[in-house]
Scaffold this active site. Structure first.
Site, PDB file in Angstrom:
ATOM      1  N   CYS A   1     -35.788  41.823  17.856  1.00 36.70           N
ATOM      2  CA  CYS A   1     -34.567  41.208  18.484  1.00 36.70           C
ATOM      3  C   CYS A   1     -33.291  40.923  17.295  1.00 36.70           C
ATOM      4  O   CYS A   1     -32.404  41.606  17.640  1.00 36.70           O
ATOM      5  CB  CYS A   1     -34.619  39.769  18.969  1.00 36.70           C
ATOM      6  SG  CYS A   1     -33.118  39.113  19.502  1.00 36.70           S
TER       7      CYS A   1
ATOM      8  N   SER B   1       0.881  -1.271   0.100  1.00 32.49           N
ATOM      9  CA  SER B   1       0.120   0.009  -0.016  1.00 32.49           C
ATOM     10  C   SER B   1       1.062   1.386  -0.136  1.00 32.49           C
ATOM     11  O   SER B   1       2.130   1.045  -0.126  1.00 32.49           O
ATOM     12  CB  SER B   1      -0.870  -0.100   1.092  1.00 32.49           C
ATOM     13  OG  SER B   1      -1.278   1.236   1.507  1.00 32.49           O
ATOM     14  N   LEU B   2       0.310   2.478   0.186  1.00 27.46           N
ATOM     15  CA  LEU B   2       1.133   3.457   0.216  1.00 27.46           C
ATOM     16  C   LEU B   2       0.735   4.344   1.464  1.00 27.46           C
ATOM     17  O   LEU B   2      -0.344   4.473   1.705  1.00 27.46           O
ATOM     18  CB  LEU B   2       1.064   4.552  -1.194  1.00 27.46           C
ATOM     19  CG  LEU B   2       1.378   4.049  -2.502  1.00 27.46           C
ATOM     20  CD1 LEU B   2       0.879   4.950  -3.438  1.00 27.46           C
ATOM     21  CD2 LEU B   2       2.919   3.784  -2.363  1.00 27.46           C
TER      22      LEU B   2
ATOM     23  N   CYS C   1     -31.668  38.983  23.649  1.00 23.66           N
ATOM     24  CA  CYS C   1     -32.465  39.969  24.271  1.00 23.66           C
ATOM     25  C   CYS C   1     -33.351  39.269  25.231  1.00 23.66           C
ATOM     26  O   CYS C   1     -34.058  39.954  26.224  1.00 23.66           O
ATOM     27  CB  CYS C   1     -33.240  40.640  23.342  1.00 23.66           C
ATOM     28  SG  CYS C   1     -34.664  39.564  22.798  1.00 23.66           S
TER      29      CYS C   1
ATOM     30  N   CYS D   1     -33.912  34.107  24.600  1.00 19.89           N
ATOM     31  CA  CYS D   1     -33.129  34.430  23.455  1.00 19.89           C
ATOM     32  C   CYS D   1     -31.750  35.010  24.390  1.00 19.89           C
ATOM     33  O   CYS D   1     -31.483  35.788  25.187  1.00 19.89           O
ATOM     34  CB  CYS D   1     -33.652  35.726  22.789  1.00 19.89           C
ATOM     35  SG  CYS D   1     -32.761  36.366  21.688  1.00 19.89           S
TER      36      CYS D   1
ATOM     37  N   TYR E   1       1.141   1.184 -13.673  1.00 16.04           N
ATOM     38  CA  TYR E   1       2.299   2.163 -12.905  1.00 16.04           C
ATOM     39  C   TYR E   1       3.391   1.322 -12.295  1.00 16.04           C
ATOM     40  O   TYR E   1       4.534   1.827 -11.841  1.00 16.04           O
ATOM     41  CB  TYR E   1       1.403   2.718 -11.596  1.00 16.04           C
ATOM     42  CG  TYR E   1       0.827   1.979 -10.838  1.00 16.04           C
ATOM     43  CD1 TYR E   1       1.428   1.100  -9.998  1.00 16.04           C
ATOM     44  CD2 TYR E   1      -0.491   1.990 -10.787  1.00 16.04           C
ATOM     45  CE1 TYR E   1       0.701   0.129  -9.069  1.00 16.04           C
ATOM     46  CE2 TYR E   1      -1.370   1.318  -9.932  1.00 16.04           C
ATOM     47  CZ  TYR E   1      -0.817   0.299  -8.976  1.00 16.04           C
ATOM     48  OH  TYR E   1      -1.414  -0.050  -7.906  1.00 16.04           O
TER      49      TYR E   1
ATOM     50  N   CYS F   1     -36.493  34.183  18.260  1.00 19.62           N
ATOM     51  CA  CYS F   1     -37.077  34.970  19.551  1.00 19.62           C
ATOM     52  C   CYS F   1     -38.343  35.712  19.425  1.00 19.62           C
ATOM     53  O   CYS F   1     -38.795  36.094  18.346  1.00 19.62           O
ATOM     54  CB  CYS F   1     -35.929  36.118  19.484  1.00 19.62           C
ATOM     55  SG  CYS F   1     -36.061  37.304  20.698  1.00 19.62           S
TER      56      CYS F   1
ATOM     57  N   LYS G   1      -2.129   9.476  -8.886  1.00 22.64           N
ATOM     58  CA  LYS G   1      -2.602   8.659  -8.202  1.00 22.64           C
ATOM     59  C   LYS G   1      -4.113   8.235  -8.756  1.00 22.64           C
ATOM     60  O   LYS G   1      -4.784   9.126  -8.418  1.00 22.64           O
ATOM     61  CB  LYS G   1      -2.597   8.732  -6.711  1.00 22.64           C
ATOM     62  CG  LYS G   1      -3.154   7.855  -6.064  1.00 22.64           C
ATOM     63  CD  LYS G   1      -2.800   7.995  -4.425  1.00 22.64           C
ATOM     64  CE  LYS G   1      -3.213   6.623  -3.498  1.00 22.64           C
ATOM     65  NZ  LYS G   1      -4.244   5.932  -4.032  1.00 22.64           N
TER      66      LYS G   1
ATOM     67  N   ASP H   1      -7.736   7.096  -9.068  1.00 21.57           N
ATOM     68  CA  ASP H   1      -8.586   6.634  -8.055  1.00 21.57           C
ATOM     69  C   ASP H   1      -9.250   5.424  -8.676  1.00 21.57           C
ATOM     70  O   ASP H   1     -10.556   5.465  -9.204  1.00 21.57           O
ATOM     71  CB  ASP H   1      -9.663   7.733  -7.927  1.00 21.57           C
ATOM     72  CG  ASP H   1     -10.396   7.393  -6.511  1.00 21.57           C
ATOM     73  OD1 ASP H   1     -10.202   6.312  -5.912  1.00 21.57           O
ATOM     74  OD2 ASP H   1     -11.279   8.331  -6.231  1.00 21.57           O
TER      75      ASP H   1
ATOM     76  N   LYS I   1      -1.883  13.336  -1.232  1.00 18.47           N
ATOM     77  CA  LYS I   1      -3.195  13.200  -1.537  1.00 18.47           C
ATOM     78  C   LYS I   1      -3.619  14.763  -2.044  1.00 18.47           C
ATOM     79  O   LYS I   1      -3.037  15.836  -1.350  1.00 18.47           O
ATOM     80  CB  LYS I   1      -4.107  12.788  -0.422  1.00 18.47           C
ATOM     81  CG  LYS I   1      -3.978  11.332  -0.257  1.00 18.47           C
ATOM     82  CD  LYS I   1      -4.669  10.420  -1.619  1.00 18.47           C
ATOM     83  CE  LYS I   1      -5.096   9.206  -1.003  1.00 18.47           C
ATOM     84  NZ  LYS I   1      -6.223   9.160   0.071  1.00 18.47           N
TER      85      LYS I   1
ATOM     86  N   GLU J   1       3.732  10.980 -10.484  1.00 13.46           N
ATOM     87  CA  GLU J   1       2.595  10.468 -11.389  1.00 13.46           C
ATOM     88  C   GLU J   1       1.361  10.553 -10.680  1.00 13.46           C
ATOM     89  O   GLU J   1       1.158  10.534  -9.460  1.00 13.46           O
ATOM     90  CB  GLU J   1       3.133   9.088 -12.034  1.00 13.46           C
ATOM     91  CG  GLU J   1       2.859   7.959 -10.630  1.00 13.46           C
ATOM     92  CD  GLU J   1       3.756   6.781 -10.838  1.00 13.46           C
ATOM     93  OE1 GLU J   1       4.998   6.569 -10.719  1.00 13.46           O
ATOM     94  OE2 GLU J   1       2.948   5.799 -11.355  1.00 13.46           O
TER      95      GLU J   1
HETATM   96  S1  IVH Z   1       2.385   2.528  -6.919  1.00 12.70           S
HETATM   97  C1  IVH Z   1       3.208   0.045  -2.875  1.00 12.70           C
HETATM   98  N1  IVH Z   1       1.319   4.420  -8.488  1.00 12.70           N
HETATM   99  O1  IVH Z   1      -2.865   3.537  -4.869  1.00 12.70           O
HETATM  100  C2  IVH Z   1       2.135   0.206  -3.751  1.00 12.70           C
HETATM  101  N2  IVH Z   1      -0.178   3.170  -6.903  1.00 12.70           N
HETATM  102  O2  IVH Z   1      -2.648   3.648  -1.811  1.00 12.70           O
HETATM  103  C3  IVH Z   1       2.547   0.622  -5.041  1.00 12.70           C
HETATM  104  N3  IVH Z   1      -2.491   3.641  -6.972  1.00 12.70           N
HETATM  105  O3  IVH Z   1      -2.223  -0.035  -4.058  1.00 12.70           O
HETATM  106  C4  IVH Z   1       1.675   1.690  -5.556  1.00 12.70           C
HETATM  107  N4  IVH Z   1      -2.104   5.127  -8.765  1.00 12.70           N
HETATM  108  O4  IVH Z   1      -3.819   0.818  -6.146  1.00 12.70           O
HETATM  109  C5  IVH Z   1       1.041   3.390  -7.031  1.00 12.70           C
HETATM  110  N5  IVH Z   1       0.604   5.929  -9.746  1.00 12.70           N
HETATM  111  C6  IVH Z   1       0.433   4.896  -8.913  1.00 12.70           C
HETATM  112  C7  IVH Z   1      -0.759   4.516  -8.394  1.00 12.70           C
HETATM  113  C8  IVH Z   1      -1.133   3.718  -7.353  1.00 12.70           C
HETATM  114  C9  IVH Z   1      -3.002   4.719  -7.945  1.00 12.70           C
HETATM  115  C10 IVH Z   1      -3.153   3.062  -6.062  1.00 12.70           C
HETATM  116  C11 IVH Z   1      -2.624   1.587  -5.965  1.00 12.70           C
HETATM  117  C12 IVH Z   1      -2.073   1.359  -4.535  1.00 12.70           C
HETATM  118  C13 IVH Z   1      -2.725   2.722  -3.664  1.00 12.70           C
HETATM  119  C14 IVH Z   1      -2.061   2.852  -2.754  1.00 12.70           C
END
Ligand code: IVH
Length: 672
Positions: free
Chosen positions: A437, A83-84, A417, A414, A235, A432, A116, A118, A320, A114
């Site tokens: 008032c 995860s990040l 007043c 009130c 990515y 009131c 992120k 969604d 973010k 780059e």
């Molecule tokens: S790198 C170590 N690059 O964000 C995980 N993640 O909160 C490597 N995501 O699990 C992730 N855009 O699902 C990476 N340009 C990007 C991304 C990206 C979206 C998502 C991905 C990851 C999550 C982390």
């Protein structure tokens, strides 16, 4: 926070976060926004940092993604899908960099920035260049086999291609197994079209493109995924291919036939911040939703050296964007009387940044709304800044209560007043019962900020009305507590004028004693009386403690004014008002004592007609400063009659009696 309280809070936060994560990651639905969920997670991880002894392996901060659904075959990830960590502002991203720099002081850092996306993370496995299977992230170790669904997506290459150029540089061996990771997403226009269709058919509409994309992938019939026009943005390649930078990883992905973000290089953290800002400005125009910028240390060697902390690589963060929502605590709920006498309950919040500005209060509109949201004093709530309305509370979290929360009740009387508060059957608002008032209150505030008082430029009646209507101010003292975040969303305030207004409030905080007294709007205390009081008492403390006798002994203060002033300062709520204004940073300058000269001691002046260069009151003050007296009528005791424009009977009488008559100019010269 005490240990006990922290543990309690951590436990409750974990429960609530887990509930919402389950909805999001497993069921692909959402009850609260990503921003609100992030905000709760942020609080949890801050608390865990302060009290690491309470981190447990089941904490949401320690886990990745959701559980795989039983209906799918499982696929083990050879390399865990991590995860990040999130950062939310300039300070946090800088801290992230400083921590890395401390660990690796001799290395030179540059960053690849780059989008992120969604979307929904998936892993694609290619053998001998052919797509053989694809999986969701699942819990990071085990994902769901969604190969058939992924095969319906045009931007998932079924066979890898390799341009000659890259092949020459990297000598990629396509025979080996290659794993590509990226996000499945849905473009905004496709999402809108789907919802339009669903709406027509009276089917419930989907919450957002991300969950719709995830839902389309995580169901068994590939025809559904195939009909949704999903896309894939790559990515990462996890396979070891001897690449030097993350940038090259993206180049390679593109030459293999994937869509991947060209990204942007940043040489230092300041450049990172400016890339983030720039993308934030144009992101609305992108065809897909992004919720931040992923910042990666560009060098692969350095990236690996920095390692993994918990479930995330140290060398990347998700920077973010500022959300329109955040979670915070309700410190108090206070009723505010609006322009029309309606009582609006307003939540006083633990200040929180929403969309880059600090919010400290939010309107709760009326009692029904409080009941509907079930908001209590002490509750954790989601606040939202949405377009042109003032910050709103959109949800409370009853599960985070400690038992010490208090329900709000409308007062019976009130707060302005003291008249009775009533609620008519057909109205949602309490009001009131004193018809005047709201108007009285409004007039008082107009007066308080007017030119001869606090002189707050840019805060005219219309704007005061808006602030009162929205419950942002309940009396004039609240003006000094306004933040940009409180005011910006108001319809009648343009963004630019807001920052000017906050500046002019700031500069109005220094005020002379006379203007301050005048601003209080005490009955019978006009500008001149305020000047007299200021000169006699020199500071507000002395004036506040003056008795009626002290006041009467001030020259030119009659018994009526003295009584009125003594009464005003005697009221507790007025004392509180002054204390509050001063606590909020207003500095009342001391008045230097009256400079009396006795040039005209014992003489009596009478004014008649209109003066032009000076007000009648100022002229009188000059006379008094010179030790003389002002009288209202001409008699043989009169020494000077000052005749302005359209002077009447006093003038003729003075002439008859042979009294010295001066015009305005002559008077000013004489008295100088
Ligand atoms: S790198 C170590 N690059 O964000 C995980 N993640 O909160 C490597 N995501 O699990 C992730 N855009 O699902 C990476 N340009 C990007 C991304 C990206 C979206 C998502 C991905 C990851 C999550 C982390």
């Amino acid at each position: 926070m005490t240990k006990n309280k922290a543990q309690n809070r951590i436990d409750k936060l974990k429960e609530v976060i887990n509930h919402h994560r389950y909805l999001y990651h497993v069921l692909d639905t959402a009850e609260i926004s990503d921003f609100a969920l992030d905000s709760l997670k942020h609080e949890l991880s801050n608390l865990e940092q302060q009290f690491p002894e309470f981190i447990t392996s089941d904490s949401p901060s320690q886990r990745v993604g959701g559980e795989p659904l039983a209906k799918f075959k499982k696929i083990n990830h050879k390399v865990p899908m991590l995860s990040l960590n999130d950062v939310f502002d300039e300070a946090e991203v800088t801290d992230w960099y400083s921590r890395m720099e401390k660990l690796s002081p001799t290395d030179k850092f540059d960053f690849f920035c780059e989008y992120k996306m969604d979307g929904f993370a998936v892993s694609l496995i290619y053998k001998q260049g052919i797509f053989i299977k694809g999986a969701t992230r699942g819990d990071g170790k085990v994902g769901e086999d969604v190969t058939q669904n992924l095969k319906t997506i045009e931007s998932v290459p079924l066979k890898l291609q390799l341009s000659k150029k890259l092949n020459a540089i990297n000598m990629i061996d396509l025979e080996q197994e290659i794993e590509v990771r990226g996000e499945i997403y849905m473009e905004k226009k496709d999402f809108e079209n789907i919802n339009k269709e669903r709406n027509k058919k009276n089917e419930p509409i989907y919450a957002n493109p991300r969950n719709t994309a995830a839902g389309s992938i995580r169901q068994l019939d590939p025809a559904v995924a195939g009909s949704r026009n999903l896309k894939f943005m790559a990515y990462a390649i996890t396979s070891e291919l001897g690449l030097q930078t993350h940038e090259q990883e993206h180049e390679l992905l593109r030459s293999l036939g994937f869509k991947s973000d060209v990204g942007e290089l940043a040489k230092n953290i300041l450049e990172v911040i400016s890339v983030w800002k720039k993308i934030d400005e144009y992101r609305e125009k992108l065809p897909f939703e992004i919720d931040g910028v992923v910042i990666n240390v560009n060098s692969r060697t350095l990236f690996k050296k920095l390692g993994i902390i918990g479930k995330a690589p140290r060398a990347s963060v998700a920077f973010k964007f500022r959300g329109k929502e955040a979670t915070t605590k309700v410190l108090d709920i206070v009723p505010q009387v609006g322009r029309t006498g309606a009582l609006t309950p307003v939540a006083i919040l633990n200040p929180v940044k929403v969309g880059g500005v600090t919010i400290s209060r939010a309107s709760l509109h009326n009692h029904d709304e409080i009941d509907r949201l079930d908001v209590r004093i002490g509750d954790t709530v989601i606040v939202q800044r949405a377009g042109d309305v003032i910050p709103d509370i959109v949800k409370s979290f009853p599960n985070l209560r400690t038992g010490y929360e208090k329900k709000f009740h409308m007062p019976a009387h009130c707060p302005v007043c003291s008249s009775k508060v009533v609620r008519k059957d057909w109205e949602v608002s309490h009001r009131c019962s004193n018809k005047n008032c709201g108007a009285i209150l409004r007039e008082r505030i107009y007066h308080f900020v007017s030119k001869k008082a606090f002189n707050i430029v840019g805060l005219g009646p219309q704007k005061i009305d808006a602030l009162l209507d929205e419950g942002l101010i309940k009396d004039a003292s609240d003006i000094f507590e306004l933040t940009e975040g409180d005011v910006t969303p108001l319809e009648r305030f343009a963004e630019k004028s807001v920052s000017n207004l906050i500046k002019s409030i700031e500069s109005a905080k220094k005020i002379s004693l006379a203007k301050f007294i005048y601003a209080l709007g005490i009955v019978h205390v006009g500008e001149e009386t305020a000047i007299d009081l200021a000169k006699s008492f020199e500071n507000i403390k002395k004036l506040q403690s003056a008795s009626q006798d002290d006041l009467i002994s001030v020259k030119d203060i009659g018994p009526v004014a003295a009584q009125s002033v003594a009464n005003w300062f005697g009221e507790k709520k007025n004392k509180n008002f002054i204390d509050r204004v001063i606590n909020l940073g207003v500095v009342v300058e001391e008045e230097s004592p009256r400079k009396e000269n006795n040039k005209f001691k014992g003489k009596t002046f009478v004014f008649t007609g209109e003066l032009e260069a000076i007000t009648r009151d100022n002229a009188k003050a000059k006379v008094r400063d010179a030790g003389a007296e002002v009288s209202g009528s001409v008699s043989n005791k009169t020494d000077y009659v000052i005749a302005g424009k359209n002077a009447g009977s006093k003038y003729s009488l003075a002439k008859k009696l042979g009294i010295k008559i001066l015009n305005e100019n002559e008077f000013l010269k004489l008295i100088k």
